[in-house]
Enzyme design. Structure first.
Site, mmCIF file in Angstrom:
data_model
loop_
_atom_site.group_PDB
_atom_site.id
_atom_site.type_symbol
_atom_site.label_atom_id
_atom_site.label_comp_id
_atom_site.label_asym_id
_atom_site.label_seq_id
_atom_site.Cartn_x
_atom_site.Cartn_y
_atom_site.Cartn_z
ATOM 1 C CE LYS A 16 2.171 -0.024 16.060
ATOM 2 N NZ LYS A 16 0.928 -0.766 15.727
ATOM 3 N N PRO A 17 2.369 -5.169 14.475
ATOM 4 C CG PRO A 17 1.209 -6.768 15.741
ATOM 5 C CD PRO A 17 2.528 -6.043 15.652
ATOM 6 N N GLY A 50 -0.056 0.075 4.345
ATOM 7 C CA GLY A 50 -1.033 0.955 4.979
ATOM 8 C C GLY A 50 -1.354 2.134 4.084
ATOM 9 C CB SER A 51 -3.040 5.314 4.824
ATOM 10 O OG SER A 51 -2.190 5.970 5.755
ATOM 11 C CD GLU A 56 -0.109 -3.009 -0.496
ATOM 12 O OE1 GLU A 56 -0.901 -2.094 -0.824
ATOM 13 O OE2 GLU A 56 -0.426 -3.958 0.230
ATOM 14 C CB CYS A 86 -4.737 -1.897 -0.478
ATOM 15 S SG CYS A 86 -3.877 -3.470 -0.612
ATOM 16 C CD GLU A 130 -7.728 2.451 -0.460
ATOM 17 O OE1 GLU A 130 -7.451 1.310 -0.867
ATOM 18 O OE2 GLU A 130 -6.920 3.145 0.179
#
Length: 486
Positions: free
Chosen positions: A182-183, A235-236, A257, A291, A388
């Protein structure tokens, strides 16, 4: 469309399930917008749990035949997929810049980087070695095999819409797994183009599936479905924790990640010109939306002012613009929400005593463009030190001693990437070992490569991607005890 492709069939507006293209069951769709122009590019299916179950079933059905193929057979297909990406580099880069906004030169570089994972892991497929362990009894032998984990679900982000897919699909397919991806809905066309090229390369139906739509519905099915044996996500940290919790009910294997808060440490003895170039590459690449980008620039007191001066001179030369209109160094932020976060961090820093050395506001181009920014006199009490930013803002912190620099660098729950510049050999060892990060850039601001293990510690994630270690996360260890030998 505001652009043309040499091969228009790479632009796909349907999802790829079980070797065919399909819309959402209910016909629902989502718009895709160019962040540079804010104009609609097209639409994609808004799929949900039912379509995800169908994709998972297709991957499960394809698994026995795919894992039964020899490593060389899988490697040959991945090699052809790699070659097709190289052949179509310009079109793939154009699609990426149109939907993501990064400069065209950066998009072209990402396509090469993304393709490298298919090449690398295709080659690694032939090196998934096991072990023969000396037996514990005279009539027994011990054998260890590495086997594919099974059906894999992948959720990928918008900031590197091609590389974050191949960095997962490459090792998964090489190991003999099948995959559903899933992009991000902001950047689906890069993902769907990869599905088209995978099909052309000979990836069998059901082995690689691409679905777009509701993150909640698709992610919920991926994490709860027992057929899925591994989930990989970039992602987050917030979302990663949620996916980790949801995956607990079926005890899935995980690769996460997650977010970062990278320190960029410059010591008094550093090569300042090299440090400035490293900061430019790390901080402003992809408009600061990586990231591993430098989130906190920690500069030793003796060179603080000089570094700030040189950095300001270099950043002032950055060209901001639409990557499809001409040569640029920085594109737009991904959306208005991203702009708002950057503005919040700058406002908070100014309210607490920071100063703007350069930039600091929305760019004259409008939309989600933002000026490359430098803040000085920044302190650990400000939001830019804790969160971030994910934007083109370089906050400069001052430190006095090596011990203080290490303490400041480690004062975060994150631990993905860190950078340090020094010409002192002993210090380079001490600091590299003392900072709590999965990746360290020593006298360099560019650290990503398919041949090295990419990943973090603490709340920055679990597992590694790339390198020989990256394929191991898509395997399970099987121990076979052979008796009756003597």
């Amino acid at each position: 469309m505001s652009f043309t492709l040499k091969d228009p069939t790479l632009l796909r507006e349907l999802c790829f399930i079980d070797g065919g293209w399909s819309a959402a069951d209910n016909g629902a769709a989502l718009d895709v917008t160019n962040p540079a122009t804010l104009k609609k590019l097209g639409s994609i299916p808004n799929m949900g749990a039912a379509e995800t179950r169908r994709a998972i079933a297709a991957a499960a059905a394809a698994l026995p035949a795919w894992r039964a193929r020899t490593a060389k057979e899988r490697a040959n297909i991945l090699r052809r997929w790699f070659e097709l990406m190289i052949e179509n580099q310009e079109d793939l880069a154009t699609l990426m810049t149109a939907e993501q906004g990064k400069p065209l030169a950066e998009s072209k570089t990402e396509i090469l980087y993304a393709a490298s994972f298919l090449e690398w892991f295709g080659e690694e497929a032939k090196r998934l070695y096991g072990d023969i362990i000396p037996g514990h009894q005279s009539d027994k032998r011990i054998m260890v095999l590495r086997q594919p984990v099974g059906v894999v679900a992948a959720i990928t982000p918008w900031n590197f819409p091609s590389a974050m897919i191949t960095r997962k699909a490459g090792p998964a397919l090489a190991a003999g797994c099948t995959l559903i991806c899933k992009p991000a809905t902001q950047t689906p066309y890069s993902a769907l183009a990869l599905a088209e090229l995978a099909h052309r390369a000979g990836v069998p139906k059901g082995v690689f599936n691409m679905i777009t739509g509701s993150a909640t519905a698709i992610g919920g099915e991926m994490t709860s479905n027992p057929t899925v044996r591994k989930l990989t996500f970039t992602g987050s940290t917030e979302v990663g924790k949620k996916l980790m919790t949801q995956s607990a009910s079926t005890v899935k294997k995980l690769s996460l990640e997650l977010g970062g808060n990278a320190p960029f440490i410059v010591f008094d003895d550093a090569d300042l010109d090299a440090a400035v170039q490293g900061a430019l590459a790390s901080k402003y690449r992809n408009t600061g939306q990586t990231c591993v980008c430098a989130n906190r620039l920690l500069i030793q007191a003796g060179v603080y002012d000089e570094f700030a001066k040189r950095l300001k001179s270099a950043v002032a030369q950055l060209r901001v613009g639409d990557g499809l209109e001409g040569v640029t160094d920085q594109g737009p932020l991904i959306d208005a929400k991203a702009v708002a976060k950057v503005e919040e961090h700058i406002a908070d820093a100014l309210a607490k005593g920071a100063k703007i050395a350069l930039g600091g506001k929305r760019h004259a181009r409008g939309g989600s463009f933002f000026e490359p920014t430098i803040l000085t006199d920044v302190t650990p009490k400000m939001l830019v030190a804790r969160e971030e930013t994910f934007g083109p803002v370089a906050p400069l912190f001052k430190f006095e001693s090596e011990a203080q620099a290490v303490a400041m660098a480690n004062d975060t729950e994150f631990g993905l990437a860190a950078y340090l510049y020094t010409r002192d050999l002993a210090r380079s060892w001490r600091v590299s070992e003392a900072i709590e990060y999965g990746i360290v850039g020593l006298n360099t601001g560019i650290i990503s490569t398919e041949v090295a293990p990419f990943g973090g510690v603490k709340e920055s994630g679990i597992g590694r991607e790339g390198s020989k270690y990256g394929i191991l996360d898509y395997t399970e260890i099987k121990y076979i005890c052979v008796g009756g030998v003597s």
